[in-house]
Design a protein around this motif. Structure first.
Motif, PDB file in Angstrom:
ATOM      1  N   THR A  13       2.444  10.020   1.839  1.00  0.00           N
ATOM      2  CA  THR A  13       2.873   8.742   1.873  1.00  0.00           C
ATOM      3  C   THR A  13       3.120   8.283   3.500  1.00  0.00           C
ATOM      4  N   THR A  14       3.608   9.365   4.007  1.00  0.00           N
ATOM      5  CA  THR A  14       3.844   9.029   5.498  1.00  0.00           C
ATOM      6  C   THR A  14       2.755   9.366   6.108  1.00  0.00           C
ATOM      7  N   ARG A  15       1.700   9.975   5.846  1.00  0.00           N
ATOM      8  CA  ARG A  15       0.326  10.110   6.493  1.00  0.00           C
ATOM      9  C   ARG A  15      -0.477   8.747   6.304  1.00  0.00           C
ATOM     10  N   VAL A  16      -0.387   8.263   5.106  1.00  0.00           N
ATOM     11  CA  VAL A  16      -1.015   6.936   4.866  1.00  0.00           C
ATOM     12  C   VAL A  16      -0.484   5.880   5.734  1.00  0.00           C
TER      13      VAL A  16
ATOM     14  N   ILE B  16       0.793  -1.208   0.113  1.00  0.00           N
ATOM     15  CA  ILE B  16      -0.091   0.020   0.068  1.00  0.00           C
ATOM     16  C   ILE B  16       0.950   1.278   0.113  1.00  0.00           C
ATOM     17  N   ILE B  17       2.001   1.090   0.838  1.00  0.00           N
ATOM     18  CA  ILE B  17       3.037   2.471   0.967  1.00  0.00           C
ATOM     19  C   ILE B  17       3.486   2.718  -0.227  1.00  0.00           C
ATOM     20  N   LEU B  18       3.933   1.583  -0.814  1.00  0.00           N
ATOM     21  CA  LEU B  18       4.764   1.843  -2.333  1.00  0.00           C
ATOM     22  C   LEU B  18       3.940   2.330  -3.542  1.00  0.00           C
ATOM     23  N   VAL B  19       2.739   1.580  -3.468  1.00  0.00           N
ATOM     24  CA  VAL B  19       1.713   1.967  -4.178  1.00  0.00           C
ATOM     25  C   VAL B  19       1.374   3.648  -4.435  1.00  0.00           C
ATOM     26  N   THR B  20       1.124   4.058  -2.965  1.00  0.00           N
ATOM     27  CA  THR B  20       0.824   5.302  -2.759  1.00  0.00           C
ATOM     28  C   THR B  20       1.819   6.044  -3.009  1.00  0.00           C
TER      29      THR B  20
ATOM     30  N   ALA C  76       4.356   5.696  -5.433  1.00  0.00           N
ATOM     31  CA  ALA C  76       4.635   5.662  -6.648  1.00  0.00           C
ATOM     32  C   ALA C  76       3.631   6.571  -7.594  1.00  0.00           C
ATOM     33  N   GLY C  77       2.437   6.702  -6.993  1.00  0.00           N
ATOM     34  CA  GLY C  77       1.165   7.455  -7.891  1.00  0.00           C
ATOM     35  C   GLY C  77       1.360   8.841  -7.288  1.00  0.00           C
ATOM     36  N   GLN C  78       1.924   9.163  -6.039  1.00  0.00           N
ATOM     37  CA  GLN C  78       1.978  10.545  -5.647  1.00  0.00           C
ATOM     38  C   GLN C  78       3.346  11.077  -6.329  1.00  0.00           C
ATOM     39  N   LEU C  79       4.273  10.251  -6.463  1.00  0.00           N
ATOM     40  CA  LEU C  79       5.552  10.909  -7.175  1.00  0.00           C
ATOM     41  C   LEU C  79       5.242  11.210  -8.653  1.00  0.00           C
ATOM     42  N   LEU C  80       4.353  10.549  -9.245  1.00  0.00           N
ATOM     43  CA  LEU C  80       4.139  10.489 -10.661  1.00  0.00           C
ATOM     44  C   LEU C  80       3.617  11.669 -11.023  1.00  0.00           C
ATOM     45  N   PHE C  81       2.206  11.953  -9.940  1.00  0.00           N
ATOM     46  CA  PHE C  81       1.279  13.068 -10.107  1.00  0.00           C
ATOM     47  C   PHE C  81       1.708  14.434  -9.370  1.00  0.00           C
ATOM     48  N   LEU C  82       2.075  14.197  -8.241  1.00  0.00           N
ATOM     49  CA  LEU C  82       2.269  15.310  -7.540  1.00  0.00           C
ATOM     50  C   LEU C  82       3.730  15.825  -7.115  1.00  0.00           C
ATOM     51  N   GLY C  83       4.578  15.217  -7.380  1.00  0.00           N
ATOM     52  CA  GLY C  83       5.994  15.450  -6.904  1.00  0.00           C
ATOM     53  C   GLY C  83       6.456  14.847  -5.572  1.00  0.00           C
ATOM     54  N   PRO C  84       8.082  15.275  -5.452  1.00  0.00           N
ATOM     55  CA  PRO C  84       8.443  14.356  -4.445  1.00  0.00           C
ATOM     56  C   PRO C  84       7.999  14.650  -2.872  1.00  0.00           C
TER      57      PRO C  84
END
Lengths: 225, 199
Positions: B94-97, B73-77, B79-87
Motif C-alpha cells: 500500500t505504501t508503494r502504491v 485507491i489506498i484504502l481498497v488496496t 483492505a485487499g492486501q490485508l485480507l489475502f497477504l497479511g499486515p
C-alpha cells in the motif's frame, strides 16, 4: 475587397434545404444577421467560418475559398460561438489563450499578456478556465479569438447565454475597432442596430439587406403572432 | 480541472521532459523494490515521497492533498492486501502504491499542460516516420483531460433535471441524455478546434 460574397449558394444538411440559392455581398465593417430560429442564420456563419460546405454555389470570404484555402481562412478568420463551455480547450485562462497561437507565433507570451489585459482577464491568468463564470468564459473565448488578430470575427449569438451586464461587456469588445470586420449572428435587435449593415434571413433566403434600422423594422413587422 | 499549481520550486523549474524521465525512474524504483527487503520496502518509497515534496515551494500540504485525493485507491488496496497477504505485505504494497501515485502526481502539479504538450510532441517526434502525428496525439491528450470537468458538469445537469421532474434514478435513464449531451459537446468542441485552426 468584399468581406463576403455568396453567389447562388445552396446548403443541404441531411434532408433539409437550410440555405436556398442565397446571393449576398457584404462589405461593411460590422454586419448583423437576424432572423427566427431555423432561418439559416447560423448556417451562414458556419459557411463563412468554413465549418459547413455549400452544396452548390460560390462562397468567397475575404476573397478566399473556404474549402480550397481553408488554412489561410483559419489564419485570417476567428469564430466565436454562443456556448462558452464548448470553447475552452486548455485548463487555465492563460494557456487557453496561448492555445490559439500554438505553432504560429514564437513570441506569444507578450501577445497573450496583452490580450488578457485588453479583456480584463489578467488577474485570472492562472485561474482554472472551467471555474470562470459564464461571462468570464465568453470573454475568454473572445480573447482566444482576438489574440490571433483576425481580419474577420464571426460571432454566432455570442451573448445568448449571458446576463445583461456581461452581454454588454462582450458586445462592447466585439464592436471596438481593432482593425477587424465583424459578422454578428444575433437575436438581440439592439445589437443588430449597432451594426453598419444588417441582413434579415427567413427560410434559408435573404429577405432584406441594408440599413440596420430598416432591416430590423422589416423583421419586427414579420413577427406576427 | 487544473492540477497545476504555480510556483518556483526546483520541480517547477525543471523542463517537462527531463522531469517526466526523473519521475518515471523514481516510480520504477518504488515499484520494483523487492518485497523480501521487509519494512525497508515500505520506508524507502515513503522517504522518496517525502523527499520529492519536501523542497522549498511545494511542501507537505500538496502531498496531503494528493493522498486525500487517492484515499479510496489506498484504502481498497490496503483492505485487499490485508485480507489475502497479511499486515506486513499490506503495509509495504500500500505504501508503494500510494508513493507511485503521489510521485507521478508531481508532474501534473508542477508542469503546465502546454509544457507537457510540448514535451509529449517532442517525445513522439520519432514516430512521425511511422505516420503518427505527435501534435495530434498531444492535443488528443489535452482535450481528453480538459473534457473531464465538462462531462462531470453534464452528468450533474442530467441528474438535476431528472430530480426536478421526479424521475427515479436508473443507469439507462441517466445514460441516454448524458450520451446526447456528451455528443453535443463533442460536436461543438470539434467546431471550436476547427475554428482555431486545428485540422
Amino acid at each position: 475587397m468584399s468581406v463576403l460574397e455568396l453567389d447562388a449558394v445552396h446548403v443541404r444538411l441531411g434532408d433539409a434545404d437550410v440555405l436556398r440559392e442565397l446571393t449576398l455581398s457584404l462589405d461593411a465593417r460590422t454586419t448583423a444577421i437576424i432572423g427566427e430560429n431555423g432561418s439559416g442564420k447560423s448556417t451562414i456563419a458556419r459557411l463563412v467560418g468554413g465549418l459547413v460546405r455549400a452544396t452548390s454555389g460560390t462562397v468567397r470570404v475575404l476573397g478566399l475559398d473556404p474549402v480550397r484555402e481553408a488554412a489561410e481562412l483559419r489564419r485570417r478568420v476567428a469564430v466565436v460561438f454562443s456556448n462558452p463551455d464548448a470553447q475552452i480547450v486548455m485548463p487555465t485562462v492563460a494557456e487557453d489563450v496561448a492555445f490559439s497561437l500554438r505553432g504560429r507565433h514564437p513570441s506569444h507570451p507578450e501577445r497573450v499578456a496583452a490580450a488578457l489585459d485588453r479583456f480584463g482577464l489578467s488577474a485570472l491568468a492562472e485561474h482554472s478556465s472551467h471555474e470562470l463564470s459564464g461571462g468570464q468564459k465568453q470573454l475568454l473565448a473572445l480573447c482566444g479569438a482576438f489574440v490571433r488578430e483576425p481580419e474577420l470575427v464571426i460571432a454566432d449569438e455570442p451573448t445568448a447565454y449571458l446576463d445583461a451586464r456581461n452581454a454588454h461587456r462582450v458586445a462592447d469588445h466585439l464592436f471596438v475597432d481593432s482593425g477587424h470586420r465583424l459578422l454578428l449572428v444575433t437575436h438581440d435587435l439592439d445589437l443588430a442596430r449597432r451594426c453598419e449593415q444588417a441582413v434579415f434571413v427567413a427560410g434559408g433566403r435573404v429577405v432584406a439587406v441594408g440599413d440596420p434600422v430598416d432591416v430590423v423594422a422589416a423583421y419586427e413587422r414579420s413577427l406576427v403572432w | 480541472m487544473t492540477l497545476f499549481r504555480p510556483g518556483d520550486s526546483v520541480w517547477h523549474r525543471l523542463a517537462a521532459g527531463p522531469k517526466a524521465a526523473i519521475l518515471a525512474v523514481l516510480v520504477l524504483v518504488v515499484s520494483l523494490l523487492p518485497l523480501g527487503w521487509g519494512w525497508a520496502a515500505a520506508v524507502i518509497p515513503a522517504a522518496i515521497c517525502l523527499g520529492c515534496y519536501a523542497v522549498p515551494g511545494i511542501g507537505m500540504l500538496p502531498l496531503a492533498a494528493e493522498l486525500l485525493a487517492a484515499r479510496w485507491i489506498i484504502l481498497v488496496t490496503l483492505a485487499g492486501q490485508l485480507l489475502f497477504l497479511g499486515p506486513m505485505a499490506a503495509a509495504v504494497n500500500t505504501t508503494r502504491v500510494a508513493a507511485v501515485i503521489v510521485v507521478a502526481g508531481l508532474l501534473a502539479l508542477t508542469t503546465r499542460v502546454t509544457a507537457l504538450l510540448d514535451a509529449f510532441e517532442r517525445g513522439l517526434a520519432p514516430l512521425e516516420r511511422l505516420h503518427v502525428d505527435p501534435r495530434r496525439v498531444a492535443l488528443l491528450l489535452a482535450v481528453t483531460l480538459n473534457t473531464l470537468p465538462v462531462l462531470a458538469r453534464a452528468a450533474a445537469q442530467v441528474r438535476e433535471a431528472q430530480r426536478a421532474r421526479g424521475v427515479r434514478p436508473s443507469l439507462r435513464r441517466f445514460a441516454v441524455p448524458f450520451l446526447v449531451l456528451a455528443l453535443k459537446h463533442a460536436d461543438e468542441l470539434g467546431d471550436t478546434l476547427t475554428a482555431r485552426g486545428i485540422r
